[in-house]
Design a protein around this motif. Sequence first.
Motif, PDB file in Angstrom:
ATOM      1  N   SER A  70     -23.553  40.961  -9.383  1.00  0.00           N
ATOM      2  CA  SER A  70     -23.191  41.590  -8.113  1.00  0.00           C
ATOM      3  C   SER A  70     -24.341  42.450  -7.612  1.00  0.00           C
ATOM      4  CB  SER A  70     -21.940  42.449  -8.303  1.00  0.00           C
ATOM      5  OG  SER A  70     -21.662  43.190  -7.126  1.00  0.00           O
ATOM      6  N   ASN A  71     -24.488  42.536  -6.290  1.00  0.00           N
ATOM      7  CA  ASN A  71     -25.559  43.325  -5.689  1.00  0.00           C
ATOM      8  C   ASN A  71     -25.503  44.792  -6.103  1.00  0.00           C
ATOM      9  OD1 ASN A  71     -27.019  41.403  -4.282  1.00  0.00           O
ATOM     10  ND2 ASN A  71     -25.775  41.561  -2.429  1.00  0.00           N
ATOM     11  N   GLU A  72     -24.333  45.297  -6.407  1.00  0.00           N
ATOM     12  CA  GLU A  72     -24.199  46.709  -6.738  1.00  0.00           C
ATOM     13  C   GLU A  72     -24.951  47.082  -8.016  1.00  0.00           C
ATOM     14  OE1 GLU A  72     -20.298  47.983  -8.356  1.00  0.00           O
ATOM     15  OE2 GLU A  72     -19.709  45.886  -8.076  1.00  0.00           O
ATOM     16  N   TYR A  73     -25.262  46.075  -8.849  1.00  0.00           N
ATOM     17  CA  TYR A  73     -25.979  46.342 -10.097  1.00  0.00           C
ATOM     18  C   TYR A  73     -27.471  46.067  -9.988  1.00  0.00           C
ATOM     19  CZ  TYR A  73     -21.220  46.177 -11.954  1.00  0.00           C
ATOM     20  OH  TYR A  73     -19.886  46.402 -12.183  1.00  0.00           O
ATOM     21  N   MET A  74     -27.907  45.544  -8.842  1.00  0.00           N
ATOM     22  CA  MET A  74     -29.313  45.183  -8.677  1.00  0.00           C
ATOM     23  C   MET A  74     -30.112  46.356  -8.109  1.00  0.00           C
ATOM     24  SD  MET A  74     -29.409  42.079  -9.783  1.00  0.00           S
ATOM     25  CE  MET A  74     -30.965  41.466  -9.171  1.00  0.00           C
ATOM     26  N   CYS A  75     -29.968  47.519  -8.735  1.00  0.00           N
ATOM     27  CA  CYS A  75     -30.652  48.709  -8.243  1.00  0.00           C
ATOM     28  C   CYS A  75     -31.023  49.606  -9.419  1.00  0.00           C
ATOM     29  CB  CYS A  75     -29.767  49.460  -7.258  1.00  0.00           C
ATOM     30  SG  CYS A  75     -28.215  50.005  -7.988  1.00  0.00           S
ATOM     31  N   GLY A 119     -21.933  40.274  -2.173  1.00  0.00           N
ATOM     32  CA  GLY A 119     -22.578  39.103  -2.740  1.00  0.00           C
ATOM     33  C   GLY A 119     -23.384  39.479  -3.965  1.00  0.00           C
ATOM     34  N   GLY A 120     -24.384  38.673  -4.271  1.00  0.00           N
ATOM     35  CA  GLY A 120     -25.200  38.939  -5.446  1.00  0.00           C
ATOM     36  C   GLY A 120     -26.224  37.852  -5.658  1.00  0.00           C
ATOM     37  N   VAL A 121     -26.611  37.638  -6.898  1.00  0.00           N
ATOM     38  CA  VAL A 121     -27.614  36.621  -7.227  1.00  0.00           C
ATOM     39  C   VAL A 121     -27.125  35.774  -8.396  1.00  0.00           C
ATOM     40  CG1 VAL A 121     -29.557  37.994  -6.396  1.00  0.00           C
ATOM     41  CG2 VAL A 121     -28.866  38.152  -8.789  1.00  0.00           C
ATOM     42  N   SER A 122     -27.623  34.553  -8.433  1.00  0.00           N
ATOM     43  CA  SER A 122     -27.357  33.632  -9.529  1.00  0.00           C
ATOM     44  C   SER A 122     -28.640  33.472 -10.336  1.00  0.00           C
ATOM     45  CB  SER A 122     -26.895  32.272  -8.984  1.00  0.00           C
ATOM     46  OG  SER A 122     -26.915  31.285 -10.000  1.00  0.00           O
ATOM     47  N   VAL A 123     -28.542  33.662 -11.640  1.00  0.00           N
ATOM     48  CA  VAL A 123     -29.693  33.554 -12.537  1.00  0.00           C
ATOM     49  C   VAL A 123     -29.404  32.464 -13.568  1.00  0.00           C
ATOM     50  CG1 VAL A 123     -31.205  34.762 -14.144  1.00  0.00           C
ATOM     51  CG2 VAL A 123     -30.161  36.004 -12.248  1.00  0.00           C
ATOM     52  N   LEU A 164     -26.553  34.853  -3.384  1.00  0.00           N
ATOM     53  CA  LEU A 164     -25.202  34.347  -3.177  1.00  0.00           C
ATOM     54  C   LEU A 164     -24.471  35.208  -2.163  1.00  0.00           C
ATOM     55  CD1 LEU A 164     -24.146  33.793  -6.913  1.00  0.00           C
ATOM     56  CD2 LEU A 164     -24.972  32.052  -5.318  1.00  0.00           C
ATOM     57  N   ASP A 165     -23.768  34.573  -1.233  1.00  0.00           N
ATOM     58  CA  ASP A 165     -22.917  35.315  -0.298  1.00  0.00           C
ATOM     59  C   ASP A 165     -21.664  35.827  -1.007  1.00  0.00           C
ATOM     60  OD1 ASP A 165     -24.658  34.866   1.822  1.00  0.00           O
ATOM     61  OD2 ASP A 165     -23.708  32.963   2.345  1.00  0.00           O
ATOM     62  N   SER A 166     -21.257  35.093  -2.021  1.00  0.00           N
ATOM     63  CA  SER A 166     -20.073  35.468  -2.791  1.00  0.00           C
ATOM     64  C   SER A 166     -20.285  35.066  -4.245  1.00  0.00           C
ATOM     65  CB  SER A 166     -18.826  34.778  -2.233  1.00  0.00           C
ATOM     66  OG  SER A 166     -17.708  34.979  -3.071  1.00  0.00           O
ATOM     67  N   LEU A 167     -19.756  35.862  -5.159  1.00  0.00           N
ATOM     68  CA  LEU A 167     -19.872  35.546  -6.581  1.00  0.00           C
ATOM     69  C   LEU A 167     -18.878  34.476  -7.006  1.00  0.00           C
ATOM     70  CD1 LEU A 167     -20.341  39.107  -8.153  1.00  0.00           C
ATOM     71  CD2 LEU A 167     -22.095  37.421  -7.570  1.00  0.00           C
ATOM     72  N   GLU A 171     -10.049  33.670  -8.710  1.00  0.00           N
ATOM     73  CA  GLU A 171      -9.743  32.957  -9.950  1.00  0.00           C
ATOM     74  C   GLU A 171     -11.001  32.731 -10.779  1.00  0.00           C
ATOM     75  OE1 GLU A 171      -7.769  28.706 -11.441  1.00  0.00           O
ATOM     76  OE2 GLU A 171      -7.793  29.240  -9.308  1.00  0.00           O
ATOM     77  N   GLU A 172     -12.100  32.365 -10.116  1.00  0.00           N
ATOM     78  CA  GLU A 172     -13.362  32.143 -10.824  1.00  0.00           C
ATOM     79  C   GLU A 172     -13.882  33.435 -11.440  1.00  0.00           C
ATOM     80  OE1 GLU A 172     -15.363  28.441  -8.333  1.00  0.00           O
ATOM     81  OE2 GLU A 172     -15.593  30.498  -7.598  1.00  0.00           O
ATOM     82  N   LEU A 173     -13.759  34.535 -10.716  1.00  0.00           N
ATOM     83  CA  LEU A 173     -14.227  35.823 -11.227  1.00  0.00           C
ATOM     84  C   LEU A 173     -13.448  36.238 -12.470  1.00  0.00           C
ATOM     85  CD1 LEU A 173     -14.735  37.788  -7.890  1.00  0.00           C
ATOM     86  CD2 LEU A 173     -16.491  36.793  -9.354  1.00  0.00           C
ATOM     87  N   ILE A 174     -12.147  35.988 -12.457  1.00  0.00           N
ATOM     88  CA  ILE A 174     -11.314  36.319 -13.616  1.00  0.00           C
ATOM     89  C   ILE A 174     -11.724  35.487 -14.821  1.00  0.00           C
ATOM     90  CG2 ILE A 174      -8.968  36.242 -14.541  1.00  0.00           C
ATOM     91  CD1 ILE A 174      -7.953  36.906 -11.742  1.00  0.00           C
TER      92      ILE A 174
END
Length: 198
Positions: A70-75, A119-123, A164-167, A171-174
Amino acid sequence: MEEVEGEEENKEKGGEALSIPPKLQPNPERMEPMPPLSNPPISHTFLYKPLVPLPDLSSFVSNQIEVRISNEYMCKTNKALRLRKIWGTEIYTSDSDIVCILQHTAKFHIWECPPEKSGGVSVVLRVTKGRNNYQSTCRNGIRSRKLGLFEGHSIKIEGDPIALDSLGSEEELIQMAAMMPKTTPYSFRKSTPINSKK
């Protein structure tokens, strides 16, 4: 000149001039097209959480896995960055923090503050067996730690992270979050870092 003289001599004798065959050229119409290159499939997708290492990766050795962050952790407020939860250089222990690895490899320049957008990033990571030695280096403002024999696995970033616009769906997040361990899957280290500066 010898070929020209021989040709003239052959004409005088009433014979036909010898022709030199042209170089063979490939015929595009008869050539089969090469199959398009494809990336190896992703074996599994995990959801990143600071200070929570990846689970046991025994089932994914020599394969690729995906980690969504998630973007919130990319800092720089990410606790894992301050604690330098990273062991190795280029190839890292599987319990190294992925955000720390992104910063150390310059695959992503960490923001000062979390962005407002969601959103966030995919690695994508390549999983291999554990190593006998993980080197410490200082790169891009973060020093990785040194480690000897590690009972877990090794990971290496493949390619560049993808925005990513969405993670994923709820259901996928869970499902992705359920795969992450509550604590480290490695009960101990066979060799510990020498000190906090290495």
